[in-house]
Design a protein around this motif. Structure first.
Motif, PDB file in Angstrom:
ATOM      1  N   PRO A  36       1.010  -1.175   0.055  1.00 33.87           N
ATOM      2  CA  PRO A  36       0.492  -0.113  -0.109  1.00 33.87           C
ATOM      3  C   PRO A  36       0.922   1.335   0.341  1.00 33.87           C
ATOM      4  N   VAL A  37      -0.109   1.734  -1.072  1.00 33.05           N
ATOM      5  CA  VAL A  37       1.299   3.764  -1.067  1.00 33.05           C
ATOM      6  C   VAL A  37       0.301   4.393  -0.839  1.00 33.05           C
ATOM      7  N   GLY A  38       0.648   4.991   0.637  1.00 36.61           N
ATOM      8  CA  GLY A  38      -0.473   6.406   1.198  1.00 36.61           C
ATOM      9  C   GLY A  38       1.122   7.400   1.040  1.00 36.61           C
ATOM     10  N   MET A  39       0.141   8.780   1.424  1.00 39.91           N
ATOM     11  CA  MET A  39       0.122   9.885   0.567  1.00 39.91           C
ATOM     12  C   MET A  39       0.235  11.003   1.951  1.00 39.91           C
ATOM     13  N   ALA A  40       1.758  11.495   2.347  1.00 36.36           N
ATOM     14  CA  ALA A  40       1.808  12.061   3.528  1.00 36.36           C
ATOM     15  C   ALA A  40       2.355  13.772   3.208  1.00 36.36           C
ATOM     16  N   GLY A  41       1.640  14.982   3.776  1.00 40.17           N
ATOM     17  CA  GLY A  41       1.473  15.946   3.285  1.00 40.17           C
ATOM     18  C   GLY A  41       0.810  17.050   2.740  1.00 40.17           C
ATOM     19  N   PRO A  42       0.542  18.170   2.433  1.00 41.81           N
ATOM     20  CA  PRO A  42       1.563  18.751   1.789  1.00 41.81           C
ATOM     21  C   PRO A  42       2.381  19.546   3.012  1.00 41.81           C
ATOM     22  N   ILE A  43       3.749  19.400   2.858  1.00 40.46           N
ATOM     23  CA  ILE A  43       5.125  19.685   3.536  1.00 40.46           C
ATOM     24  C   ILE A  43       5.703  21.285   2.653  1.00 40.46           C
ATOM     25  N   THR A  44       6.146  21.751   3.486  1.00 35.51           N
ATOM     26  CA  THR A  44       6.481  23.118   2.920  1.00 35.51           C
ATOM     27  C   THR A  44       8.101  22.952   3.356  1.00 35.51           C
ATOM     28  N   LEU A  45       8.471  22.854   1.719  1.00 33.70           N
ATOM     29  CA  LEU A  45      10.230  22.022   2.081  1.00 33.70           C
ATOM     30  C   LEU A  45      11.172  22.864   0.993  1.00 33.70           C
TER      31      LEU A  45
END
Length: 102
Positions: A36-45
């Motif tokens: 399984p692939v999850g999505m984290a974010g958004p993050i300011t990078l």
């Protein structure tokens, strides 16, 4: 996403092509399974808003990372620089002093 189309080649069907991993990712391959692939974010990078794809079977890992992304982004964001490209089993950070690492 962060690298424009980073997920375009992510296998997502049940008819995964075995040739994509044979001799490419692992030694003595006897098979493979979708993770399984999850999505984290958004993050300011580095001043840019990006999402982080995470392949994991660990419960709550993506949600926990997502909370960290939100906290970092609500501050001044994060910045990063690649000093050396390599492989490690855990994140490696270099800070100017032990005091700043605390």
């Amino acid at each position: 996403l962060g690298c424009g189309g980073a997920l375009a080649e992510l296998p997502h069907k049940h008819d995964l092509d075995y040739k994509r991993v044979l001799g490419a990712n692992c030694e003595i391959v006897v098979g493979y399974i979708p993770i399984p692939v999850g999505m984290a974010g958004p993050i300011t990078l580095n001043g840019e808003s990006v999402y982080i794809p995470m392949a994991t079977t660990e419960g709550c890992l993506v949600a926990s990372t997502n909370r960290g992304c939100k906290a970092i982004s609500q501050g001044s964001g994060a910045s990063s620089t690649i000093l050396k490209d390599g492989i490690t089993r855990a994140p490696c950070l270099r800070l100017p002093s032990a005091r700043e690492a605390a």
